[in-house]
Design a protein around this motif. Structure first.
Motif, PDB file in Angstrom:
ATOM      1  N   PRO A 146       0.831  -1.206   0.000  1.00 38.45           N
ATOM      2  CA  PRO A 146       0.000   0.000   0.000  1.00 38.45           C
ATOM      3  C   PRO A 146       0.864   1.254   0.000  1.00 38.45           C
ATOM      4  CG  PRO A 146       0.089  -0.929   2.207  1.00 38.45           C
ATOM      5  CD  PRO A 146       0.927  -1.818   1.342  1.00 38.45           C
ATOM      6  N   ASN A 147       0.344   2.346  -0.552  1.00 38.97           N
ATOM      7  CA  ASN A 147       1.114   3.597  -0.503  1.00 38.97           C
ATOM      8  C   ASN A 147       0.298   4.789  -0.025  1.00 38.97           C
ATOM      9  OD1 ASN A 147      -0.440   4.124  -2.743  1.00 38.97           O
ATOM     10  ND2 ASN A 147       1.166   3.474  -4.167  1.00 38.97           N
ATOM     11  N   HIS A 148      -0.967   4.593   0.248  1.00 48.02           N
ATOM     12  CA  HIS A 148      -1.777   5.652   0.858  1.00 48.02           C
ATOM     13  C   HIS A 148      -2.965   4.997   1.573  1.00 48.02           C
ATOM     14  CE1 HIS A 148      -3.816   5.043  -3.016  1.00 48.02           C
ATOM     15  NE2 HIS A 148      -4.894   5.492  -2.427  1.00 48.02           N
ATOM     16  N   PRO A 149      -3.572   5.700   2.537  1.00 46.96           N
ATOM     17  CA  PRO A 149      -4.610   5.065   3.357  1.00 46.96           C
ATOM     18  C   PRO A 149      -5.964   4.989   2.646  1.00 46.96           C
ATOM     19  CG  PRO A 149      -4.201   7.291   4.134  1.00 46.96           C
ATOM     20  CD  PRO A 149      -3.232   7.066   3.018  1.00 46.96           C
ATOM     21  N   ASN A 150      -6.015   4.240   1.569  1.00 46.46           N
ATOM     22  CA  ASN A 150      -7.244   4.105   0.781  1.00 46.46           C
ATOM     23  C   ASN A 150      -8.294   3.321   1.578  1.00 46.46           C
ATOM     24  OD1 ASN A 150      -9.140   3.136  -1.241  1.00 46.46           O
ATOM     25  ND2 ASN A 150      -7.622   3.779  -2.742  1.00 46.46           N
ATOM     26  N   THR A 151      -9.502   3.889   1.699  1.00 45.29           N
ATOM     27  CA  THR A 151     -10.528   3.204   2.500  1.00 45.29           C
ATOM     28  C   THR A 151     -11.406   2.287   1.646  1.00 45.29           C
ATOM     29  OG1 THR A 151     -11.951   5.126   2.201  1.00 45.29           O
ATOM     30  CG2 THR A 151     -10.677   5.026   4.240  1.00 45.29           C
ATOM     31  N   GLY A 152     -11.078   2.172   0.374  1.00 51.05           N
ATOM     32  CA  GLY A 152     -11.894   1.324  -0.508  1.00 51.05           C
ATOM     33  C   GLY A 152     -11.340  -0.087  -0.638  1.00 51.05           C
ATOM     34  N   TYR A 153     -10.251  -0.385   0.050  1.00 51.07           N
ATOM     35  CA  TYR A 153      -9.602  -1.694  -0.109  1.00 51.07           C
ATOM     36  C   TYR A 153      -9.683  -2.535   1.152  1.00 51.07           C
ATOM     37  CZ  TYR A 153      -7.356   0.273  -4.301  1.00 51.07           C
ATOM     38  OH  TYR A 153      -7.115   0.824  -5.522  1.00 51.07           O
ATOM     39  N   GLY A 154      -9.336  -3.822   0.989  1.00 44.12           N
ATOM     40  CA  GLY A 154      -9.162  -4.698   2.133  1.00 44.12           C
ATOM     41  C   GLY A 154      -7.713  -4.619   2.593  1.00 44.12           C
ATOM     42  N   TYR A 155      -7.490  -4.701   3.911  1.00 42.10           N
ATOM     43  CA  TYR A 155      -6.130  -4.646   4.476  1.00 42.10           C
ATOM     44  C   TYR A 155      -5.772  -5.978   5.102  1.00 42.10           C
ATOM     45  CZ  TYR A 155      -5.792   0.340   3.589  1.00 42.10           C
ATOM     46  OH  TYR A 155      -5.711   1.550   2.956  1.00 42.10           O
ATOM     47  N   ILE A 156      -4.550  -6.428   4.818  1.00 43.88           N
ATOM     48  CA  ILE A 156      -4.123  -7.757   5.211  1.00 43.88           C
ATOM     49  C   ILE A 156      -2.897  -7.677   6.116  1.00 43.88           C
ATOM     50  CG2 ILE A 156      -3.126  -9.901   4.318  1.00 43.88           C
ATOM     51  CD1 ILE A 156      -4.636  -9.366   1.711  1.00 43.88           C
ATOM     52  N   GLN A 157      -3.034  -8.224   7.322  1.00 43.10           N
ATOM     53  CA  GLN A 157      -1.853  -8.361   8.183  1.00 43.10           C
ATOM     54  C   GLN A 157      -1.409  -9.818   8.083  1.00 43.10           C
ATOM     55  OE1 GLN A 157      -2.371  -8.496  12.455  1.00 43.10           O
ATOM     56  NE2 GLN A 157      -0.765  -6.986  12.726  1.00 43.10           N
ATOM     57  N   GLU A 173     -11.732  -5.569   5.865  1.00 42.75           N
ATOM     58  CA  GLU A 173     -12.271  -5.020   4.615  1.00 42.75           C
ATOM     59  C   GLU A 173     -12.695  -3.562   4.808  1.00 42.75           C
ATOM     60  OE1 GLU A 173     -12.157  -5.847   1.664  1.00 42.75           O
ATOM     61  OE2 GLU A 173     -13.817  -4.908   0.590  1.00 42.75           O
ATOM     62  N   LYS A 174     -12.305  -2.718   3.878  1.00 43.39           N
ATOM     63  CA  LYS A 174     -12.694  -1.301   3.855  1.00 43.39           C
ATOM     64  C   LYS A 174     -12.734  -0.637   5.239  1.00 43.39           C
ATOM     65  CE  LYS A 174     -15.376  -1.635  -0.483  1.00 43.39           C
ATOM     66  NZ  LYS A 174     -14.575  -2.641  -1.075  1.00 43.39           N
ATOM     67  N   PRO A 175     -11.578  -0.501   5.884  1.00 40.79           N
ATOM     68  CA  PRO A 175     -11.534   0.149   7.203  1.00 40.79           C
ATOM     69  C   PRO A 175     -11.841   1.640   7.071  1.00 40.79           C
ATOM     70  CG  PRO A 175      -9.322  -0.160   6.365  1.00 40.79           C
ATOM     71  CD  PRO A 175     -10.237  -0.819   5.377  1.00 40.79           C
ATOM     72  N   ASN A 176     -12.134   2.298   8.186  1.00 38.93           N
ATOM     73  CA  ASN A 176     -12.300   3.747   8.111  1.00 38.93           C
ATOM     74  C   ASN A 176     -10.915   4.398   7.984  1.00 38.93           C
ATOM     75  OD1 ASN A 176     -11.172   3.835  10.689  1.00 38.93           O
ATOM     76  ND2 ASN A 176     -13.163   3.923  11.700  1.00 38.93           N
ATOM     77  N   LEU A 177     -10.892   5.693   7.754  1.00 39.92           N
ATOM     78  CA  LEU A 177      -9.632   6.384   7.448  1.00 39.92           C
ATOM     79  C   LEU A 177      -8.622   6.271   8.593  1.00 39.92           C
ATOM     80  CD1 LEU A 177      -8.082   8.068   5.402  1.00 39.92           C
ATOM     81  CD2 LEU A 177      -9.030  10.123   6.456  1.00 39.92           C
ATOM     82  N   GLU A 178      -9.140   6.359   9.812  1.00 39.01           N
ATOM     83  CA  GLU A 178      -8.259   6.305  10.982  1.00 39.01           C
ATOM     84  C   GLU A 178      -7.538   4.956  11.037  1.00 39.01           C
ATOM     85  OE1 GLU A 178      -8.892   6.518  15.829  1.00 39.01           O
ATOM     86  OE2 GLU A 178     -10.568   6.889  14.465  1.00 39.01           O
ATOM     87  N   LYS A 179      -8.315   3.888  10.855  1.00 34.88           N
ATOM     88  CA  LYS A 179      -7.741   2.541  10.892  1.00 34.88           C
ATOM     89  C   LYS A 179      -6.792   2.331   9.714  1.00 34.88           C
ATOM     90  CE  LYS A 179     -10.337  -1.053  13.239  1.00 34.88           C
ATOM     91  NZ  LYS A 179     -11.401  -2.048  13.021  1.00 34.88           N
ATOM     92  N   ALA A 180      -7.205   2.789   8.541  1.00 40.67           N
ATOM     93  CA  ALA A 180      -6.368   2.605   7.344  1.00 40.67           C
ATOM     94  C   ALA A 180      -5.021   3.296   7.545  1.00 40.67           C
ATOM     95  CB  ALA A 180      -7.084   3.146   6.115  1.00 40.67           C
ATOM     96  N   THR A 181      -5.060   4.484   8.151  1.00 43.21           N
ATOM     97  CA  THR A 181      -3.826   5.239   8.397  1.00 43.21           C
ATOM     98  C   THR A 181      -2.928   4.479   9.375  1.00 43.21           C
ATOM     99  OG1 THR A 181      -5.167   7.210   8.106  1.00 43.21           O
ATOM    100  CG2 THR A 181      -2.968   7.545   9.003  1.00 43.21           C
ATOM    101  N   GLN A 182      -3.557   3.909  10.404  1.00 44.87           N
ATOM    102  CA  GLN A 182      -2.813   3.099  11.381  1.00 44.87           C
ATOM    103  C   GLN A 182      -2.148   1.901  10.712  1.00 44.87           C
ATOM    104  OE1 GLN A 182      -5.215   1.399  14.548  1.00 44.87           O
ATOM    105  NE2 GLN A 182      -5.665   3.462  15.297  1.00 44.87           N
TER     106      GLN A 182
END
Ligand code: GDD
Ligand code: MG
Length: 350
Positions: A146-157, A173-182
């Protein structure tokens, strides 16, 4: 034993008013390559998987469009959904239909709205994935840095280790901006590319565990798949399925999710900014598709007027200006995710 299903039933609402319910984004040649996104996707996959093993899942109302754009496929390769139910039901339907033909099948699930820069590298990764899922019971997704906190994507740890394919520890899936930034700041996260590989047996058993009602509906008479009675069965029963994506329905819950990180120049062409990134731009970084325009003291705009409307802009920066048919939309580029809601609002008002 290799199969693929291309999902081409979305409406692409964030690219409204160019992408519409009647003619959604996957059928458009959004970047002027001479081929629609669907045609490009089919060709890409066909480098590895024989044409007759590639299914297209779409809404019934796009049947003619699909056959027009892919004239060499047979109607047997179409999965026609009578109603919109998002991606989980269409993936289960495809898995059951493929399993009916071949119990040992391993399937690739591909969206039809992606851009892949390095196709040979992509194909190599898909080959590795299909191979691995032949041997192991897992739900494999491709991951992108990832390169920016896009809220339209799924995030994988995922578990950090030397293996090529890594175990996923958390899928959001599709976190809010705060979570995506984290997530982005923490470093050990990938975006879900939305491209999946699994054996039909693995994915059907994951549905049995996490969406059992859906299996109850679509697997109730699976002997009808690939027979003349399939259409009638689907028309009667598909609507009973829950409206849910594979990401929310399965991937967020399953313990068997794995990720293969890829580096192939991947992009989801789902929003105006994603197109802006790919389209040519003038000295002021305006991307202009359509007629000649005048842009004074204006920069960073995407101006899209395919019907030949001449545009004059002054003092406007970083905006989306798009005209299609009888709709003109003017919206800051940073608010691109809101276009989905704007479209819904417009449907109510106009
Ligand atoms: N057949 C069918 N039926 N296809 C559908 C349906 C449906 O009801 N709904 C969506 N699709 C298709 C779309 O046309 C697209 O090709 C694909 O399924 C994914 O749907 P999107 O609506 O574009 O999903 P997204 O982009 O919001 O999110 C997914 O992709 C992201 C990456 O592009 C998720 O998988 C995210 O986790 C992921 O990051
Ligand atoms: Mg998408």
């Amino acid at each position: 034993n290799y199969y693929a299903v291309i999902m081409a039933g979305g409406v692409g609402s964030r690219l409204w008013p160019v992408s519409t319910e009647k003619y959604p984004k996957q059928f458009h040649d959004l970047l002027g390559t001479g081929e629609s996104l669907l045609q490009k996707t089919f060709k890409r996959i066909n480098q590895l998987i024989p044409s007759e093993n590639i299914l297209i899942a779409t809404n019934k109302c796009y049947e003619a469009l699909v056959l027009e754009q892919l004239p060499n496929i047979s109607t047997k390769q179409l999965l026609l959904e009578p109603v919109i139910r998002n991606t989980a039901p269409c993936i289960l339907y495809a898995a059951l239909k493929i399993k009916q033909q071949n119990e040992h099948a391993v399937m690739l699930v591909a969206p039809s709205d992606h851009w892949i820069e390095n196709e040979p590298e992509f194909i190599k990764n898909i080959d590795t994935s299909l191979n691995s899922c032949t041997q192991k019971d897992m739900l494999l997704t491709l991951g992108v840095h990832p390169n920016h906190p896009n809220t339209g994507y799924g995030y994988i740890q995922f578990e950090e280790n030397a293996a090529k394919i890594k175990k996923v520890t958390l899928f959001t899936e599709k976190p809010n901006l705060e979570k995506a930034t984290q997530f982005l700041a923490s470093g050990n996260y990938l975006w879900n590319a939305g491209i999946f590989v699994w054996s039909v047996v693995s994915i059907i058993s994951a549905f049995k565990k996490h969406l059992p009602e859906m299996v109850g509906i679509l697997d109730s008479e699976s002997q009808l798949y690939n027979t003349p009675l399939e259409e009638e069965f689907i028309n009667k029963n598909y609507k009973k399925c829950e409206n849910i994506s594979i990401d929310f329905g399965i991937l967020e819950h399953s313990q068997k999710v794995y990720v293969l990180p890829i580096n192939v120049g991947w992009d989801d062409l789902g929003t105006w900014n994603s197109l802006y990134k790919k389209l040519p731009k003038n000295n002021q970084q305006n991307s202009i598709v359509g007629a000649k325009s005048i842009c004074n003291n204006a920069s960073g705009n995407i101006v899209h007027t395919p019907h030949g409307k001449k545009v004059v802009i002054q003092g406007l920066h970083d905006f989306i200006v798009v005209e299609k048919d009888d709709v003109l939309i003017i919206c800051p580029r940073k608010d691109e995710q809101d276009i989905k809601q704007l479209r819904a609002q417009a449907k109510d008002v106009f």
